[in-house]
Write a protein that holds these residues in place. Sequence first.
Motif, PDB file in Angstrom:
ATOM      1  N   ARG B   9      35.755  -9.325  23.046  1.00 42.37           N
ATOM      2  CA  ARG B   9      34.567  -9.110  23.861  1.00 42.37           C
ATOM      3  C   ARG B   9      33.438 -10.037  23.399  1.00 42.37           C
ATOM      4  NH1 ARG B   9      32.252  -3.738  23.328  1.00 42.37           N
ATOM      5  NH2 ARG B   9      34.441  -3.228  23.078  1.00 42.37           N
ATOM      6  N   LYS B  10      33.319 -10.158  22.091  1.00 48.35           N
ATOM      7  CA  LYS B  10      32.295 -11.028  21.513  1.00 48.35           C
ATOM      8  C   LYS B  10      32.486 -12.471  21.985  1.00 48.35           C
ATOM      9  CE  LYS B  10      32.220 -13.842  17.631  1.00 48.35           C
ATOM     10  NZ  LYS B  10      33.293 -14.632  17.184  1.00 48.35           N
ATOM     11  N   TYR B  13      31.130 -12.862  25.373  1.00 48.94           N
ATOM     12  CA  TYR B  13      29.666 -12.958  25.355  1.00 48.94           C
ATOM     13  C   TYR B  13      29.239 -14.385  25.076  1.00 48.94           C
ATOM     14  CZ  TYR B  13      29.051  -7.850  25.122  1.00 48.94           C
ATOM     15  OH  TYR B  13      29.040  -6.514  25.395  1.00 48.94           O
ATOM     16  N   HIS B  14      29.904 -15.020  24.098  1.00 46.08           N
ATOM     17  CA  HIS B  14      29.551 -16.403  23.771  1.00 46.08           C
ATOM     18  C   HIS B  14      29.654 -17.284  24.997  1.00 46.08           C
ATOM     19  CE1 HIS B  14      29.177 -15.559  19.647  1.00 46.08           C
ATOM     20  NE2 HIS B  14      30.440 -15.596  19.310  1.00 46.08           N
ATOM     21  N   ARG B  17      27.006 -16.161  27.925  1.00 47.18           N
ATOM     22  CA  ARG B  17      25.575 -16.240  27.638  1.00 47.18           C
ATOM     23  C   ARG B  17      25.089 -17.658  27.443  1.00 47.18           C
ATOM     24  NH1 ARG B  17      24.793 -10.874  23.995  1.00 47.18           N
ATOM     25  NH2 ARG B  17      25.152  -9.447  25.730  1.00 47.18           N
ATOM     26  N   ARG B 197      31.820 -24.254  15.690  1.00 49.43           N
ATOM     27  CA  ARG B 197      30.495 -23.661  15.714  1.00 49.43           C
ATOM     28  C   ARG B 197      30.378 -22.523  14.699  1.00 49.43           C
ATOM     29  NH1 ARG B 197      27.415 -20.905  20.777  1.00 49.43           N
ATOM     30  NH2 ARG B 197      29.098 -19.395  20.604  1.00 49.43           N
TER      31      ARG B 197
END
Lengths: 259, 368
Positions: B9-10, B13-14, B17, B197
Amino acid sequence: MNNNIQTSEQGLKPDIVISVDNLTKRFGSFTAVDNISFDVKKGEIFGFLGANGAGKTTAMRMLSGLSYATSGKGIVAGFDINTQSEQIKKTIGYMSQKFALYDDLKVWENIRLFAGIYGVPDKEITLRTDALLKQLGFEKERDTLVQSLPLGWKQKLAFSVAIFHEPTIVFLDEPTGGVDPAARRNFWEMIYQASDRGITVFVTTHYMDEAEYCNRVSIMVDGKIEALDSPKNLKIQFNAKNMDEVFHKLARKSTRKAD
Amino acid sequence: MEQFLTFVRKEFYHIFRDRWTMIILLVLPIMMLILFGFMMSTEVKNTRFAIYDPSRDAATQGIVNKISMSDYFIFSGYLDSPEQVEEVFRSGKIGLVIVFGERFYENMMHTGDAQVQLIADGSDPNTASTLTMYATRLITLYQQDVMGEMKIPYQIKPEVKLLYNPTLKGSYNFVPGVMGMILMLICAMMTSVSIAREKELGTMEVLLVSPMKPIQIIISKVVPYFFVSVVNLATILLLSVFVLDMPINGSLGLLILISLIFIFVSLALGLLISSAVDKQMVALLISAMVMMMPVMMLSGMMFPLENMPLPLQWLSQIIPAKWFMIAVKKIMIEGLGFSSVVKEFTVLSSMAVILIAASVKRFKYRLE
């Protein structure tokens, strides 16, 4: 805060949570960490000092399972660093010098993510997140993206996230870099609170005023531990006014260039 | 599992967003396809041509009409003298000049040596040969029309038939290439950049100290990009069929299967790159220089592989996109079945297995 120093100094023989024996790390012909040995007691705030390049980050990485030891032994929270790094990882917390949180995640999402990674049950996470935000005074920032928080806040949050799963030991790698003195002071209050709860704090720093806050400090020079005692005793031993002087007397011996 | 889902899920989001990530992932593929499909086609349409014609008789007029009426050429005007030929080419507006001999009609009907010269700009050899080929065909057609009944003796009349792509559409060659490029771009570049990153920000260190297993970190990094790639695959196929008029002559299932394998290969390449670099910028450059360039140059997308020097041909064997393109062409355009793409299938699957194994092995779960 003085209570703390009292208990560990007078000592009721508290259990030892980190025990290092002749630990060495070589990179080729370069010996980054040279045969170090020390013990850390439960609930203690253990300062790990040294100039840049003295080997403190390398030593800490071996203890936290990020790097293999070339030789020597180490026990962290009852597990062997050479063979049981997976178990160690579950029982420790770690905060890097970059306060590494995800900038593009909201405050609660960061907490949720790291708590989830450490296996904290969902219900617990919800309850404890509310409590934490209240305690930090961050209730309004719950849905704020981390990137828009001031640095001091990020640091507090990173530390709270690192101890969210109630680890036995928390490793802090230069946790106060780039933060103003007031925020640093503030941050050390949080460290004391964690220590009061029985969490052992292993902290590297090169701010000598911070060394005064530790229960015991070790000073590394060129990969070796040159001194290890409470700040009070070190000052007596080296006939110095403050830790800064102690450090400079020791660091003069260094032949290694800072990186 | 809970842990894993939180982590996936994270990653989403990356992606969602960051405006630029979204643009690269979802808009860029569409733009590339449209751009390559329409603008970079090798078809030559609406080329202006000029005539130098001292004869000005029925035959030359007929030929000019025939050529003007085709889609490929637009009649621009007559030249007064042969000296003007170079002049008009220099002006850059003319792609082809046709020069007729004198007494063209009479020669054609009686002596049989009516002469016509086609002059094109050889500095662009592909266009020049395409133009002269089109013009020659049109002139031959005219001759056949006129001669029709008369039947010229001993003439060889080749009948050209271009299989699978009778109208010589450029998109037939470009779409498989662009598919390969886009999938490579998204899977390899975006995956390697996203891992680099985390290294740059220091979050990778925190993850490595956590109880999360390295393999879990890798897979949860890969899953979102896999989904985005599948979405892109669908978009590309829909656009190809409905906008660029590409056929899907073979089995759609087979096409999807080979694309999925190619996606795995690209994802593994991205992971491999990320295991070697620590900076987003470097990851980006390596993806662009080491992977995009060879894919464009050596996959047969832009330049025919058969004309390359041998060492480059050997090199092209290890370019996954080359095998992918061959397979896609066979399935989409030639409509061949599984038995015809077994080789490409085997090569790509082996590449996927080797690369995934290598990247999992190389992923450093301890920093030193």
